[in-house]
Write a protein that holds these residues in place. Structure first.
Motif, PDB file in Angstrom:
ATOM      1  N   VAL A   4       0.817  -1.215   0.000  1.00 21.94           N
ATOM      2  CA  VAL A   4       0.000   0.000   0.000  1.00 21.94           C
ATOM      3  C   VAL A   4       0.847   1.260   0.000  1.00 21.94           C
ATOM      4  O   VAL A   4       0.686   2.138  -0.860  1.00 21.94           O
ATOM      5  CB  VAL A   4      -0.951  -0.004   1.217  1.00 21.94           C
ATOM      6  N   GLN A   5       1.767   1.387   0.962  1.00 23.96           N
ATOM      7  CA  GLN A   5       2.495   2.647   1.107  1.00 23.96           C
ATOM      8  C   GLN A   5       3.421   2.992  -0.064  1.00 23.96           C
ATOM      9  O   GLN A   5       3.505   4.162  -0.439  1.00 23.96           O
ATOM     10  CB  GLN A   5       3.273   2.657   2.421  1.00 23.96           C
ATOM     11  N   PRO A   6       4.140   2.020  -0.660  1.00 24.38           N
ATOM     12  CA  PRO A   6       4.957   2.393  -1.823  1.00 24.38           C
ATOM     13  C   PRO A   6       4.149   2.995  -2.963  1.00 24.38           C
ATOM     14  O   PRO A   6       4.690   3.787  -3.746  1.00 24.38           O
ATOM     15  CB  PRO A   6       5.592   1.053  -2.233  1.00 24.38           C
ATOM     16  N   LEU A  61       7.878   1.788 -10.429  1.00 26.57           N
ATOM     17  CA  LEU A  61       7.083   1.319  -9.292  1.00 26.57           C
ATOM     18  C   LEU A  61       6.422  -0.007  -9.609  1.00 26.57           C
ATOM     19  O   LEU A  61       6.416  -0.934  -8.780  1.00 26.57           O
ATOM     20  CB  LEU A  61       6.025   2.366  -8.945  1.00 26.57           C
ATOM     21  N   GLY A  62       5.879  -0.127 -10.826  1.00 27.07           N
ATOM     22  CA  GLY A  62       5.253  -1.388 -11.225  1.00 27.07           C
ATOM     23  C   GLY A  62       6.248  -2.525 -11.242  1.00 27.07           C
ATOM     24  O   GLY A  62       5.961  -3.629 -10.747  1.00 27.07           O
ATOM     25  N   LEU A  63       7.440  -2.279 -11.773  1.00 26.48           N
ATOM     26  CA  LEU A  63       8.475  -3.312 -11.826  1.00 26.48           C
ATOM     27  C   LEU A  63       8.902  -3.733 -10.427  1.00 26.48           C
ATOM     28  O   LEU A  63       9.047  -4.935 -10.143  1.00 26.48           O
ATOM     29  CB  LEU A  63       9.677  -2.790 -12.616  1.00 26.48           C
ATOM     30  N   ALA A  64       9.098  -2.764  -9.550  1.00 27.10           N
ATOM     31  CA  ALA A  64       9.538  -3.067  -8.185  1.00 27.10           C
ATOM     32  C   ALA A  64       8.494  -3.876  -7.425  1.00 27.10           C
ATOM     33  O   ALA A  64       8.821  -4.877  -6.770  1.00 27.10           O
ATOM     34  CB  ALA A  64       9.857  -1.772  -7.441  1.00 27.10           C
ATOM     35  N   LEU A  65       7.233  -3.461  -7.497  1.00 26.68           N
ATOM     36  CA  LEU A  65       6.191  -4.153  -6.740  1.00 26.68           C
ATOM     37  C   LEU A  65       5.866  -5.523  -7.325  1.00 26.68           C
ATOM     38  O   LEU A  65       5.610  -6.479  -6.577  1.00 26.68           O
ATOM     39  CB  LEU A  65       4.923  -3.285  -6.682  1.00 26.68           C
ATOM     40  N   PRO A 123       4.624  -8.346  -2.592  1.00 24.22           N
ATOM     41  CA  PRO A 123       4.362  -8.393  -1.143  1.00 24.22           C
ATOM     42  C   PRO A 123       3.127  -9.233  -0.829  1.00 24.22           C
ATOM     43  O   PRO A 123       2.116  -9.165  -1.537  1.00 24.22           O
ATOM     44  CB  PRO A 123       4.119  -6.917  -0.783  1.00 24.22           C
ATOM     45  N   SER A 124       3.199 -10.014   0.211  1.00 20.46           N
ATOM     46  CA  SER A 124       2.069 -10.857   0.610  1.00 20.46           C
ATOM     47  C   SER A 124       2.016 -10.937   2.128  1.00 20.46           C
ATOM     48  O   SER A 124       2.990 -10.631   2.818  1.00 20.46           O
ATOM     49  CB  SER A 124       2.198 -12.265   0.017  1.00 20.46           C
TER      50      SER A 124
END
Length: 284
Positions: free
Chosen positions: A77-79, A115-119, A124-125
């Protein structure tokens, strides 16, 4: 599909915060500059309708953020709030009746792609809802202590990049702590009702951190150029929140070779945010 709702809520929160940033920055530039820590700054800003509108928008953003944190991991969420800066610049350009330039759109694309590549690489789970106090205490001590130290350094410097960067980083830490504590408080509200919410220490913890973040934000906006404060604020919030998600809430992220595209994505975000922050006139 399990991450669709938290992603949507986080994007709505980022959009609301972006609009609030534009409104608050315009208001902050209309009051006398503060040389040191000035609690009276908020009282002067309260007389500015634009600033009040910005605060109401922040409240709306808080609602969206709470919904996002209630349905998804903190490290996801926060990123996503990194998108506040490009959205703020787009809103500011439209506010001033300027068509966004091709350069601005390219920088925005770099941030979104990074951002898309990093996430996607981190994936995250996990959605732990309760963290014991003894696990929070050292984190809060380090976080608040670091933010206070950065604030002291920033406020001791004249207006400029060092002051803005220190205050922006301190603000980011408080925003991350606010989100971390809010995540548990929201679940307490959902499970135990209003009584449990009003008697939990997390509720007052995230409220106190939020007030500190808001006050420091106004000083950071006045402290120096956006190119110094905004990257510290944007990237600092994302990084500290990601660490809180992994270390405090024990959320899981991919490791191994996934670290390579993840770091590449983070690098793109840093480049894009730094480039966007140079477009300071867009939020003036």
């Amino acid at each position: 599909m399990e991450f669709v709702l938290p992603t949507l809520f986080a994007l709505l929160a980022a959009l609301s915060n972006a609009l609030a940033t534009v409104l608050q920055r315009r208001a902050a530039l209309t009051v006398p500059q503060s040389r040191g820590f000035d609690p009276g700054l908020l009282l002067r800003l309260l007389r500015r309708p634009v600033w009040v509108a910005g605060v109401l928008t922040v409240v709306a953003a808080g609602v969206w953020q709470a919904l996002a944190l209630a349905t998804g991991p903190l490290s996801l969420v926060q990123p996503l709030f990194v998108l506040e800066l490009p959205l703020a610049l787009l809103i500011a350009a439209l506010w001033q009746h300027h068509r966004p330039s091709a350069a601005l759109l390219l920088k925005l694309f770099v941030v979104v792609a990074g951002l898309g590549l990093a996430l996607l690489s981190a994936a995250p789970s996990g959605n732990r809802t309760h963290v014991p106090l003894d696990r929070w205490m050292p984190v809060l001590a380090v976080g608040v202590g670091t933010a206070v130290a950065l604030s002291a350094v920033g406020l001791s410097r004249p207006q400029g990049r060092t002051r803005a960067a220190c205050l922006g980083t301190a603000t980011a830490i408080f925003f991350a702590l606010t989100a971390g504590l809010m995540k548990t408080a929201v679940h307490i509200l959902a499970e135990g009702g209003l009584g449990a919410f009003l008697t939990s220490w997390q509720t007052y913890g995230f409220g106190a951190c939020g007030v500190c973040a808001m006050l420091l934000l106004e000083h950071a906006l006045q402290g120096g150029p956006l190119v110094a404060s905004q990257p510290a604020l944007t990237l600092g919030d994302a990084v500290v929140s990601f660490l809180l998600g992994v270390l405090v809430y024990e959320e899981h992220v991919r490791a191994g070779w996934w670290l390579l595209p993840m770091l590449a994505g983070v690098g793109l975000v840093c480049v894009g945010v730094s480039a966007l922050a140079r477009t300071e006139s867009g939020t003036g």
